[in-house]
Design a protein around this motif. Sequence first.
Motif, PDB file in Angstrom:
ATOM      1  N   ASN A   1       0.924  -1.123   0.049  1.00 37.14           N
ATOM      2  CA  ASN A   1      -0.150   0.029  -0.071  1.00 37.14           C
ATOM      3  C   ASN A   1       0.871   1.344   0.013  1.00 37.14           C
ATOM      4  N   GLY A   2       1.712   1.050  -1.134  1.00 37.91           N
ATOM      5  CA  GLY A   2       2.611   2.548  -1.101  1.00 37.91           C
ATOM      6  C   GLY A   2       1.784   3.739  -1.866  1.00 37.91           C
ATOM      7  N   PRO A   3       2.517   4.889  -1.485  1.00 35.70           N
ATOM      8  CA  PRO A   3       3.663   5.345  -1.426  1.00 35.70           C
ATOM      9  C   PRO A   3       4.080   5.653   0.260  1.00 35.70           C
ATOM     10  N   GLN A   4       3.133   5.633   1.092  1.00 32.92           N
ATOM     11  CA  GLN A   4       3.681   5.844   2.570  1.00 32.92           C
ATOM     12  C   GLN A   4       3.226   4.799   3.441  1.00 32.92           C
ATOM     13  N   SER A   5       2.066   4.004   3.024  1.00 37.37           N
ATOM     14  CA  SER A   5       1.473   3.083   4.078  1.00 37.37           C
ATOM     15  C   SER A   5       1.802   1.713   3.688  1.00 37.37           C
ATOM     16  N   GLY A   6       2.926   1.434   3.088  1.00 37.75           N
ATOM     17  CA  GLY A   6       3.115   0.083   2.358  1.00 37.75           C
ATOM     18  C   GLY A   6       4.241  -0.663   3.379  1.00 37.75           C
ATOM     19  N   THR A   7       4.647  -1.737   3.313  1.00 42.34           N
ATOM     20  CA  THR A   7       5.365  -2.456   4.197  1.00 42.34           C
ATOM     21  C   THR A   7       6.849  -2.495   3.651  1.00 42.34           C
ATOM     22  N   PRO A   8       7.665  -1.975   4.618  1.00 41.24           N
ATOM     23  CA  PRO A   8       9.136  -2.321   4.125  1.00 41.24           C
ATOM     24  C   PRO A   8       9.642  -3.538   3.749  1.00 41.24           C
ATOM     25  N   VAL A   9      10.496  -3.563   2.795  1.00 42.93           N
ATOM     26  CA  VAL A   9      10.980  -4.960   2.180  1.00 42.93           C
ATOM     27  C   VAL A   9      12.290  -4.855   2.029  1.00 42.93           C
ATOM     28  N   ALA A  10      13.294  -5.735   2.173  1.00 47.91           N
ATOM     29  CA  ALA A  10      14.514  -5.593   1.959  1.00 47.91           C
ATOM     30  C   ALA A  10      14.825  -6.331   0.623  1.00 47.91           C
ATOM     31  N   MET A  11      15.466  -5.354  -0.178  1.00 47.41           N
ATOM     32  CA  MET A  11      15.973  -5.433  -1.545  1.00 47.41           C
ATOM     33  C   MET A  11      17.513  -5.549  -1.806  1.00 47.41           C
ATOM     34  N   GLY A  12      18.137  -4.810  -0.899  1.00 45.27           N
ATOM     35  CA  GLY A  12      19.602  -4.850  -0.705  1.00 45.27           C
ATOM     36  C   GLY A  12      20.292  -4.200  -1.890  1.00 45.27           C
ATOM     37  N   LEU A  13      19.639  -3.193  -2.620  1.00 47.83           N
ATOM     38  CA  LEU A  13      20.103  -2.689  -3.797  1.00 47.83           C
ATOM     39  C   LEU A  13      20.162  -1.281  -3.870  1.00 47.83           C
ATOM     40  N   LEU A  14      21.121  -0.643  -4.753  1.00 45.36           N
ATOM     41  CA  LEU A  14      21.363   0.573  -5.029  1.00 45.36           C
ATOM     42  C   LEU A  14      21.302   0.885  -6.727  1.00 45.36           C
ATOM     43  N   LEU A  15      20.576   1.554  -7.238  1.00 45.08           N
ATOM     44  CA  LEU A  15      20.479   1.645  -8.811  1.00 45.08           C
ATOM     45  C   LEU A  15      20.907   2.889  -9.090  1.00 45.08           C
ATOM     46  N   PHE A  16      21.571   3.031 -10.144  1.00 49.38           N
ATOM     47  CA  PHE A  16      22.163   4.273 -10.847  1.00 49.38           C
ATOM     48  C   PHE A  16      21.900   4.289 -12.210  1.00 49.38           C
ATOM     49  N   SER A  17      21.523   5.391 -12.787  1.00 48.29           N
ATOM     50  CA  SER A  17      21.382   5.608 -14.229  1.00 48.29           C
ATOM     51  C   SER A  17      21.470   7.107 -14.601  1.00 48.29           C
ATOM     52  N   LYS A  18      21.593   7.275 -15.856  1.00 52.77           N
ATOM     53  CA  LYS A  18      21.366   8.639 -16.310  1.00 52.77           C
ATOM     54  C   LYS A  18      19.973   8.842 -17.035  1.00 52.77           C
ATOM     55  N   ASP A  19      19.415   7.497 -17.061  1.00 52.54           N
ATOM     56  CA  ASP A  19      18.211   7.662 -17.744  1.00 52.54           C
ATOM     57  C   ASP A  19      17.184   6.920 -16.822  1.00 52.54           C
ATOM     58  N   PRO A  20      16.173   7.943 -16.469  1.00 55.43           N
ATOM     59  CA  PRO A  20      15.200   7.551 -15.496  1.00 55.43           C
ATOM     60  C   PRO A  20      14.153   6.397 -16.011  1.00 55.43           C
ATOM     61  N   ILE A  21      13.810   6.511 -17.211  1.00 55.87           N
ATOM     62  CA  ILE A  21      12.921   5.418 -17.609  1.00 55.87           C
ATOM     63  C   ILE A  21      13.685   3.876 -17.643  1.00 55.87           C
ATOM     64  N   ALA A  22      14.984   4.197 -18.002  1.00 53.31           N
ATOM     65  CA  ALA A  22      15.633   2.554 -17.947  1.00 53.31           C
ATOM     66  C   ALA A  22      15.796   2.100 -16.550  1.00 53.31           C
ATOM     67  N   LEU A  23      16.019   3.124 -15.691  1.00 52.16           N
ATOM     68  CA  LEU A  23      16.362   2.786 -14.365  1.00 52.16           C
ATOM     69  C   LEU A  23      14.759   2.276 -13.839  1.00 52.16           C
ATOM     70  N   ASP A  24      13.877   2.831 -13.725  1.00 54.69           N
ATOM     71  CA  ASP A  24      12.448   2.572 -13.577  1.00 54.69           C
ATOM     72  C   ASP A  24      12.099   1.123 -14.145  1.00 54.69           C
ATOM     73  N   THR A  25      12.441   0.923 -15.529  1.00 54.18           N
ATOM     74  CA  THR A  25      12.114  -0.371 -16.040  1.00 54.18           C
ATOM     75  C   THR A  25      13.183  -1.635 -15.428  1.00 54.18           C
ATOM     76  N   VAL A  26      14.358  -1.217 -15.072  1.00 52.05           N
ATOM     77  CA  VAL A  26      14.867  -2.327 -14.313  1.00 52.05           C
ATOM     78  C   VAL A  26      14.246  -2.722 -12.994  1.00 52.05           C
ATOM     79  N   PHE A  27      13.770  -1.561 -12.416  1.00 50.47           N
ATOM     80  CA  PHE A  27      12.922  -1.812 -11.158  1.00 50.47           C
ATOM     81  C   PHE A  27      11.839  -2.771 -11.479  1.00 50.47           C
ATOM     82  N   CYS A  28      11.075  -2.482 -12.247  1.00 53.68           N
ATOM     83  CA  CYS A  28      10.141  -3.193 -12.626  1.00 53.68           C
ATOM     84  C   CYS A  28      10.440  -4.691 -12.986  1.00 53.68           C
ATOM     85  N   HIS A  29      11.288  -4.877 -13.615  1.00 50.53           N
ATOM     86  CA  HIS A  29      11.832  -6.454 -13.982  1.00 50.53           C
ATOM     87  C   HIS A  29      11.982  -7.007 -12.552  1.00 50.53           C
TER      88      HIS A  29
END
Length: 382
Positions: A208-236
């Motif tokens: 139930n994001g973006p404020q009332s959801g549940t924290p979950v460990a993903m253990g990742l930092l993602l970096f990009s010059k392209d915001p859509i590519a970054l969000d796409t990787v997040f989706c995958h």
Amino acid sequence: MVCPEYWQDGVDAAICEGIRLLGGIESIFGKEERILLKPNLLAKAEPDRAVTTHPTVFKAVGAYLREQGYEHLSYGDSPGNPLGGVARVAAGCGLKEPAEELEIPLGDFSQGQKVNFEQGQTEKEFIISKGILDCDGIVNICKMKTHQLERITGAAKNMFGAVYGVNKGAFHAKYTDADSFGAMIADLNNLVKARLHIMDGILAMEGNGPQSGTPVAMGLLLFSKDPIALDTVFCHLIGLNPELVPTNRYGQQYGVGTMDAEKIRVRTIQGDMTVEKVAKRYGKEDYDVYRGTEKATQIRLLKPIQSLLQKKPYILREKCIKCGICAESCPLEKKALEMSGYPKYAYKACIRCYCCQEMCPQKAIDVKVPLLARIMDRNWKI
């Protein structure tokens, strides 16, 4: 970058290595430029709730820039409900202390300026916070989270914080469905172009994001010059079809970036990987996010029973403290919530922007998908 916890030395090292893999900071910003650090400061919230950019990540980015000789730094965001001002929200999220330690001043997010954008395909005028207009370049330090309207909020959606104050609510009232809102966000990203995007996914948010959801460990930092590519990787990584995210779809259509996985290579310390391989190695298939498909034409055919298919916010009375922030956050002139004891929805007026759910400080608003819609596996456009 794999980064399992918010240990400062570990995060510092990950930030340094992640930027190196992108070609180094000097390939992105000049030393003489005024650089704004743009975290996610949705609302005052403890860091372990995964609502906002974690202060350890924020501090690591600021310290790295200072060490590299960048003198003209500032930071800021336009929170959804900045009670007491942006400084109070920043303090409540734990960012004020590291900013002061690094001598990074808060930018001016107390006033905005109208900016015409004739190139905009959906929106041609924005009220942008002065803190954004005063800088030469932006580091977008976003959070890995779910979002009731857009499914996820990541790099592209985080730039909505460039819009000044109450004008954010006006955009929700103007663009009342996920598609049109996502198209507006794409135009905004073309107007306000952050050059470096860093996603804090060490502790992400599902459900139930973006404020009332549940924290979950993903253990990742993602970096990009392209915001859509970054969000796409997040989706995958979370098993969500990127095409179901309007900010991705319109971001590619409007030339903000690419969501074509075949064109995205993920650089790691082990070497380059495909998006598919990264998702398999680091992803979480049971991540709680809505994955139902959407068909724009179906809603017209079934308009007589539309009310039976629409998602609806509702009040969890056992959590509600009757503070009224939900009603204040409703962007409509004639509010879709009434405060008579517990908040009460006027669903015929509600535009399903979920600003109420987004700003509730008590996690007292959830969103239900009707049984018929779940059975038909449709996320109907509302």
